[in-house]
Each structure stands twice: as C-alpha cells, then as structure tokens.
Design an enzyme around this catalytic site. Structure first.
Site, PDB file in Angstrom:
ATOM      1  N   LYS A   1     -43.400 -85.800  45.571  1.00 14.88           N
ATOM      2  CA  LYS A   1     -43.131 -87.207  45.259  1.00 14.88           C
ATOM      3  C   LYS A   1     -44.053 -87.672  44.130  1.00 14.88           C
ATOM      4  O   LYS A   1     -45.172 -87.179  44.038  1.00 14.88           O
ATOM      5  CB  LYS A   1     -43.347 -88.085  46.497  1.00 14.88           C
ATOM      6  CG  LYS A   1     -42.556 -87.664  47.720  1.00 14.88           C
ATOM      7  CD  LYS A   1     -41.062 -87.869  47.546  1.00 14.88           C
ATOM      8  CE  LYS A   1     -40.313 -87.492  48.823  1.00 14.88           C
ATOM      9  NZ  LYS A   1     -38.857 -87.674  48.690  1.00 14.88           N
TER      10      LYS A   1
ATOM     11  N   HIS B   1     -30.034 -77.894  50.882  1.00 14.44           N
ATOM     12  CA  HIS B   1     -30.087 -79.342  51.082  1.00 14.44           C
ATOM     13  C   HIS B   1     -28.670 -79.869  51.273  1.00 14.44           C
ATOM     14  O   HIS B   1     -27.716 -79.312  50.748  1.00 14.44           O
ATOM     15  CB  HIS B   1     -30.753 -80.037  49.888  1.00 14.44           C
ATOM     16  CG  HIS B   1     -31.181 -81.436  50.198  1.00 14.44           C
ATOM     17  ND1 HIS B   1     -30.297 -82.493  50.202  1.00 14.44           N
ATOM     18  CD2 HIS B   1     -32.386 -81.948  50.543  1.00 14.44           C
ATOM     19  CE1 HIS B   1     -30.947 -83.601  50.531  1.00 14.44           C
ATOM     20  NE2 HIS B   1     -32.214 -83.301  50.741  1.00 14.44           N
TER      21      HIS B   1
END
Length: 471
Positions: A168, A287
């Site tokens: 992040k 994912h």
C-alpha cells in the site's frame, strides 16, 4: 436416434425438459439454480426453460431435432424445491449429460450454464447456486499447478498459516519505493508480499522495473532472515502473449510465485497460465477481482462457491475467499463451505453451509484459501479458527498502518499468529479467549502491543447481503 414425428410450432418447455422421474447418473453434471420466474409462469415451465436454454433448446421446435437424439443430449429439470424464507423464488435442479461439454474447458461449461439463459424473458432473475462436477469431468482438468503440500515443501514452512501483505498505497509508488516496502515487510516476518490486483504496468511503475526491485528485496530479506520468501508478481496483461512475457521474466528473476486476476483476465488465460506454471515450477496466486459483480446479488448471478470450484479446475494455488471478519462481504458458514471445496478431496452435501451436492475431487491438489481485506491483529484468533493452517492471512493496511512502520507491522502479525497457533495446539478456544491470548503475547512484543492499541476499536460490523437461505 429419435423416431418422433416433427411437429412444427411453439410448445411448452415443460413437455420436453421437465422430467421429475429422472434419476441423475454419476456421470451427469448437476446444477442448482435459484429461479425467480415471471408472473404467471409456472415453476415447472420456468425450470424447464432454464434446462432447455442452457442445453439443446430454442424458442420453437426445429426439424433438425430429428437428426440427433434429443432425449440423450438435453438438460433435464428433475427436481424443484422451495427457497426457505422466499416466496418468489425456487430451486431448480438440472442434470446435463457430460457429452454436452468439451473436456477440460471451464469456458465451455460456463458458456452453456450461465450464457444466454441469464437474459431469458421467462425468468425475472436467475442465480447459479452450485454445480456438481462429476469425477469423470474433474479428471479432464489440470487443476492447481502445484497444490498445498508442494507449496509448503518449496517454501519450507509448516504448521501455521502463511502470512502476507498487499503493498500500500496500491497505486502511485515508484518501483524503488515499492521494493523498499516489500523488503521491510518480509524482513519483519511475513512470508509473502503481493501486488495489488490493479497493479499491472502503469506509467508510474512499469512492470519490468517492479519485478527487478521486488526480486532484489526478496533476495535480501531471505539472506537476512534465513527464511524462504516470495512476492506475488502480477502478470495479468492486456494480451496472453504479454502475460507469458511477464511470467517468463518473473522466472528469470528467480520469483517463486506469480499472480493472475482470473475473472478479469478470463478462464482461457488462467488455464493457460496454470499449465505454464506447472511446467515451470512456479506457484500461482489468484485474485478474484470482479467477483462481487457476479456473486453478491442473492437472486441473480453466480454464487462464489461455483466460481471457486471452477478456479480449482482451471488452476491456481491460492484463491482469495474473503475473511468473514474483515471489510469484505462473507457469510461464515457459506465461506467455510467453499473453502472446503478448495482444499478437500471429498465434500458431502451440507445445506447448512450452502452445499447442494456431494463433490468428489479425486486426487486433484488443493488450493490455499487467502483471507484478505480489512484484517488486523485483533482478527487473527478468528481467522486461525475459521481458515486453519492451510491458508494465507494477508494484512495490507493491517501491516503498513502500524505506527512504527512496515517491519513492526509485520512482526506484530507474525507474533500474534504464532501465539494463536500455539494456544490452539494446547487446546485453548482462541476465538473465545482472543484477548487473553493476544495480551499474553504482547507482553513480549512491543510491536504487537502497539498494533493492538491502534486497532482496538476497528470493526466491520455490517450485515451480510448474500446470506445462506434459511427458514
């Protein structure tokens, strides 16, 4: 060959495709649909319409029906059940002969079962709740390129969940700063770090630069910790050719694992990449970006348990499954049901967990369940209880949001996880005694103590939209 006389015109689907006396064969592919019919359309007609439009039928009788054995090839609606607590909808169970589907092609199965039929006017809404893939069909699919045991052996990690984190902010970092974050988290105690699903090759960070800096970070963390580490390098790309180019470069960099967005990338690309990973000794992280568009509406779409089964057949070593306790949607019993579909060899029908059929996977390897999305140290006792050891607990903000930085956040997660596993192995009900287990571990870990204080009030207590149907 059919001996029936051709009779032109339009007739009710139920005359051909509603067969309540049919006993499904072991080789049949079985599907359960939740059907919400239009007003004045009977349940039998709506169920038969779904069976017809997802197999051999069309809107009118055609003379070429006489050129084949329609009774052999047609889908058969063989059972109807009430949906608990829902007066509008019902469950329709449909059996399909296996010869309707190309071997090893999830693409072909889904094109039939969730194709044009989902826009059919006879139904207001339609949801594919579950599929029973017969073992005959399972054996034609490649499945996970490696599987759980092979991954544990390669990573040399046993007896606990793997720990990971998504870098992040997920967009905007330069490749060098991105690699720095990877190093700090792996050095702090995580096993894996991860590209976010929408990190591909943008102007702020081209994929080659990211792969190089990340690979350097992984090597450095391995040398300093003596542990095997990895980073999920996302090779999802605009074309299959470019995807394989990125996969080959990841292999040259020495990466143990790559990543693919299987729904946005597509099942053809995913199966091809899984085959490449199997041939090249590479782990494959999957994912599920876009899944909620497909599975979150409780009346229309495809339940995630179906997508999970399809992914296991298509190929992947990890799959994101939600967390139950984090920021993303997930009913606990339903999640336990599809996590078993990823990992176990045989799963019996269990309506309390949303499983409508027995499912036999034969000897197909299992898939690691990945718990990711809004989780932090306070969630770890519940996560270890829910997902067990054969899982990846993935903390993005729950690592990098630590006041002392990335390495401290990673250390806090590692200490908390090992404390929970130890307590569980000693017979402690860790979810029930979460505060005591974590507080005891925090006495020897200032990183964990700070993490507990930082996130002590953070909860995601929203009602689940897609609940199990129950009376």
């Amino acid at each position: 060959m059919s001996t029936k006389t051709y009779d032109a015109g339009v007739k009710d689907y139920a005359l051909t495709y509603w067969t309540p006396d049919y006993v499904p064969l072991d080789s049949d592919l079985l599907a359960c649909f939740k059907v919400t019919p239009q007003a004045k359309v009977s349940r039998e007609e709506a169920a038969a319409a779904v069976a017809a439009e997802s197999s051999t039928g069309t809107w009118t009788t055609v003379w070429s029906d006489l050129l084949t054995d329609l009774d052999y090839y047609k889908g058969r609606a063989y059972r109807i059940e009430d949906v608990p607590g829902d007066k509008e909808s019902f469950y329709a169970f449909i059996a399909y002969p296996l010869d309707l589907f190309e071997e090893g092609s999830i693409v072909n199965v889904l094109t039939s079962l969730v194709g044009n039929v989902f826009g059919f006017k006879a139904v207001r809404a339609l949801r594919l709740e579950d599929i029973r893939f017969p073992l005959h069909y399972v054996k034609t699919c490649g499945g996970p390129p490696n599987g759980i045991q092979v991954e544990r052996d390669r990573m040399d990690k046993y007896g606990r969940p793997f720990l990971g984190a998504t870098v992040k902010p997920k967009l905007g970092l330069s490749a060098k700063n991105y690699g720095r974050a990877v190093y700090e988290m792996l050095r702090g105690g995580l096993d894996f770090t991860k590209d976010d699903e929408n990190v591909n090759s943008q102007p702020f960070m081209r994929w080659q630069n990211r792969f190089e800096f990340v690979s350097e970070a992984v090597r450095k963390a391995q040398e300093e910790t003596g542990e095997r580490k990895g980073h999920y390098l996302n090779v999802t790309a605009p074309t299959c050719e470019e995807m394989f180019k990125r996969a080959e470069f990841a292999k040259e960099c020495g990466a143990p694992i790559i990543m693919h967005d299987f729904l946005t990338g597509g099942f053809t690309a995913n199966t091809s990449l899984a085959n490449w990973c199997r041939d090249n000794g590479m782990l494959l992280h999957i994912h599920r970006a876009m899944h909620a568009v497909i599975d979150r509406n409780p009346k229309h779409g495809i339940h995630f348990r179906v997508l999970a089964k399809c992914l296991r057949l298509s190929g992947g070593d990890h799959l994101h499954t939600g967390t139950v306790v984090g920021k993303l949607e997930g009913d606990r019993q339903s999640t336990l049901g599809f996590v078993d579909q990823l990992r176990e060899s045989f799963i019996p029908e269990d309506r309390s967990r949303g499983l409508f059929f027995d499912q036999d996977w034969g000897g197909m390897p299992g898939v690691m369940a990945v718990a990711s999305g809004g989780i932090h140290v306070w969630h770890i006792p519940a996560l270890v209880t829910i997902f067990g050891d054969d899982s990846v607990l993935q903390f993005g903000g729950g690592t990098q949001g630590h006041p002392w930085g990335n390495a401290a956040g990673a250390a806090a997660n590692r200490v908390a996880t090992e404390a929970c596993v130890k307590a569980r192995n000693e017979g402690v009900e860790i979810e029930k005694h979460a505060r005591e287990v974590l507080s005891d571990a925090a006495r020897h870990s200032p990183e964990l103590a700070v993490a507990m204080e930082t996130w002590k009030e953070i909860k995601f207590e929203f009602d689940v939209v897609d609940k199990l149907d129950a009376a």
